[in-house]
Scaffold this active site. Structure first.
Site, PDB file in Angstrom:
ATOM      1  N   ASP A   9      47.167 -66.375 114.017  1.00 13.42           N
ATOM      2  CA  ASP A   9      45.772 -66.628 114.386  1.00 13.42           C
ATOM      3  C   ASP A   9      45.752 -67.549 115.593  1.00 13.42           C
ATOM      4  OD1 ASP A   9      42.835 -66.569 113.877  1.00 13.42           O
ATOM      5  OD2 ASP A   9      43.106 -68.700 113.501  1.00 13.42           O
ATOM      6  N   SER A  10      44.588 -67.665 116.204  1.00  9.94           N
ATOM      7  CA  SER A  10      44.428 -68.569 117.337  1.00  9.94           C
ATOM      8  C   SER A  10      44.481 -70.026 116.915  1.00  9.94           C
ATOM      9  CB  SER A  10      43.096 -68.297 118.045  1.00  9.94           C
ATOM     10  OG  SER A  10      42.007 -68.552 117.164  1.00  9.94           O
ATOM     11  N   TYR A  41      40.538 -68.443 121.376  1.00  8.27           N
ATOM     12  CA  TYR A  41      40.827 -67.234 122.141  1.00  8.27           C
ATOM     13  C   TYR A  41      39.551 -66.566 122.671  1.00  8.27           C
ATOM     14  CZ  TYR A  41      45.788 -66.835 120.686  1.00  8.27           C
ATOM     15  OH  TYR A  41      47.131 -67.019 120.498  1.00  8.27           O
ATOM     16  N   GLY A  42      38.432 -66.827 122.014  1.00 10.82           N
ATOM     17  CA  GLY A  42      37.196 -66.108 122.333  1.00 10.82           C
ATOM     18  C   GLY A  42      36.801 -66.072 123.794  1.00 10.82           C
ATOM     19  N   CYS A  72      43.053 -62.834 113.292  1.00  8.32           N
ATOM     20  CA  CYS A  72      42.167 -63.341 114.346  1.00  8.32           C
ATOM     21  C   CYS A  72      41.360 -62.152 114.824  1.00  8.32           C
ATOM     22  CB  CYS A  72      43.000 -63.928 115.483  1.00  8.32           C
ATOM     23  SG  CYS A  72      42.052 -64.331 116.982  1.00  8.32           S
ATOM     24  N   THR A  74      39.405 -61.816 117.475  1.00  9.97           N
ATOM     25  CA  THR A  74      39.517 -61.569 118.910  1.00  9.97           C
ATOM     26  C   THR A  74      40.823 -60.842 119.224  1.00  9.97           C
ATOM     27  OG1 THR A  74      38.235 -63.573 119.364  1.00  9.97           O
ATOM     28  CG2 THR A  74      39.450 -62.617 121.201  1.00  9.97           C
ATOM     29  N   GLU A 151      38.239 -76.063 114.396  1.00 12.21           N
ATOM     30  CA  GLU A 151      39.576 -76.497 114.824  1.00 12.21           C
ATOM     31  C   GLU A 151      39.713 -78.016 114.848  1.00 12.21           C
ATOM     32  OE1 GLU A 151      42.568 -75.085 115.723  1.00 12.21           O
ATOM     33  OE2 GLU A 151      41.777 -73.230 114.879  1.00 12.21           O
ATOM     34  N   CYS A 183      34.792 -63.948 112.551  1.00 10.33           N
ATOM     35  CA  CYS A 183      35.821 -64.879 113.025  1.00 10.33           C
ATOM     36  C   CYS A 183      36.372 -65.538 111.781  1.00 10.33           C
ATOM     37  CB  CYS A 183      35.218 -65.922 113.970  1.00 10.33           C
ATOM     38  SG  CYS A 183      36.397 -67.236 114.454  1.00 10.33           S
ATOM     39  N   THR A 184      37.686 -65.564 111.641  1.00 10.72           N
ATOM     40  CA  THR A 184      38.254 -66.097 110.408  1.00 10.72           C
ATOM     41  C   THR A 184      38.074 -67.609 110.274  1.00 10.72           C
ATOM     42  OG1 THR A 184      40.435 -66.068 111.503  1.00 10.72           O
ATOM     43  CG2 THR A 184      39.915 -64.244 109.999  1.00 10.72           C
ATOM     44  N   HIS A 185      37.593 -68.266 111.325  1.00 13.46           N
ATOM     45  CA  HIS A 185      37.251 -69.690 111.210  1.00 13.46           C
ATOM     46  C   HIS A 185      35.947 -69.896 110.427  1.00 13.46           C
ATOM     47  CE1 HIS A 185      40.071 -69.995 114.578  1.00 13.46           C
ATOM     48  NE2 HIS A 185      40.099 -71.303 114.410  1.00 13.46           N
TER      49      HIS A 185
END
Length: 269
Positions: A9-10, A41-42, A72, A74, A151, A183-185
């Site tokens: 993932d990012s 990354y977006g 991720c 993106t 993040e 978005c996995t966040h």
């Protein structure tokens, strides 16, 4: 040696997928790479995201994994076919599982999607949804503030609700009954997103469905682990590990509290 499922993932977002893998497949070893030094990354060009994804996959291949999971959105949107062409093991993304889950849940056919600039720009969710059903209407909204907020480990802070409310305001009046967290966040902000969107909107995280996909592929190809031993998971991040580790330990607490975990910072950057 037990072959691992490699997840990338990012940053910390893919931990939402890891948690579901550990829940559904508790004997499978996971090797995770979070590219925290280059997150998010977006906003990046697709060519740059593809380059980063190739780098990380090349790094993870040294561990001889049996599967690559691009956790991720993106990177899934712009790089999954490129990676599939480069490796001989299964490669799983998070967009199609999320789209499939939304189609199962919607009653009106009105589906919202939130994601990074790159994911929304790619229209990958619209494409995936319409491959499954043409009788839908999609409302997409880029939410560039959310992933960086997660993040930094601020998803439980007092500011979380106001940032979510600001980001989702364009969707508040749309007639959607499902909202894909593209978005996995974003599952880190599930409580605030649910409060903002209200009880009539079902939130769709791709993590659970992605883990089911992983389980199905392993079963179909007879690739499940044969060991009943507790696996030793490995977590890598490209940036400063302190915040990454704090978030990972907090998010995965019951799943790693009794399992040996290796924390490392790689040298690919």
């Amino acid at each position: 040696m037990q072959q691992a499922i490699a997840v990338l993932d990012s940053g910390v977002g893919g931990l939402t997928v890891v948690k579901e893998i550990m829940k559904q497949l508790p004997h499978e070893k996971v090797i995770y790479f979070g590219d925290t030094a280059r997150s998010p990354y977006g906003p990046r060009p697709a060519s740059e995201v593809r380059h980063f994804t190739r780098q990380i996959v090349d790094y993870l291949l040294q561990f001889n994994p049996k599967m690559i999971v691009i956790a991720c959105n993106t990177a899934t949107a712009v790089a999954i076919e490129d990676i599939r062409a480069r490796v001989s093991i299964p490669v799983v993304g998070v967009i199609l599982p999320g789209a499939r889950a939304a189609i199962k849940m919607t009653r009106s056919g009105m589906i919202g999607v939130i994601g990074t600039d790159g994911t929304i720009r790619s229209q990958a969710y619209e494409t995936a949804l319409r491959q499954i059903s043409t009788d839908i209407h999609v409302y997409s909204e880029a939410c560039p503030l959310l992933a960086p907020f997660v993040e930094r480990g601020l998803f439980s802070s007092d500011r979380a609700h106001s940032i979510v409310e600001q980001s989702l305001s364009p969707l508040k009046d749309k007639p959607i009954d499902c909202l894909i967290l593209g978005c996995t966040h974003y599952p880190f902000l599930m409580e605030s997103i649910s409060q903002v969107m209200g009880p009539k909107v079902t939130l769709i995280s791709s993590a659970e469905e992605t883990a089911r996909d992983i389980s199905t592929i392993l079963s179909q190809r007879s690739m499940q682990t044969k060991s009943n031993e507790i696996p030793v998971h490995q977590f890598f991040c490209s940036g400063t590990p302190t915040v990454f580790r704090q978030i990972a330990e907090n998010w995965l607490k019951e799943y790693i509290s009794i399992m040996p975990v290796v924390w490392q910072v790689p040298t690919i950057i």
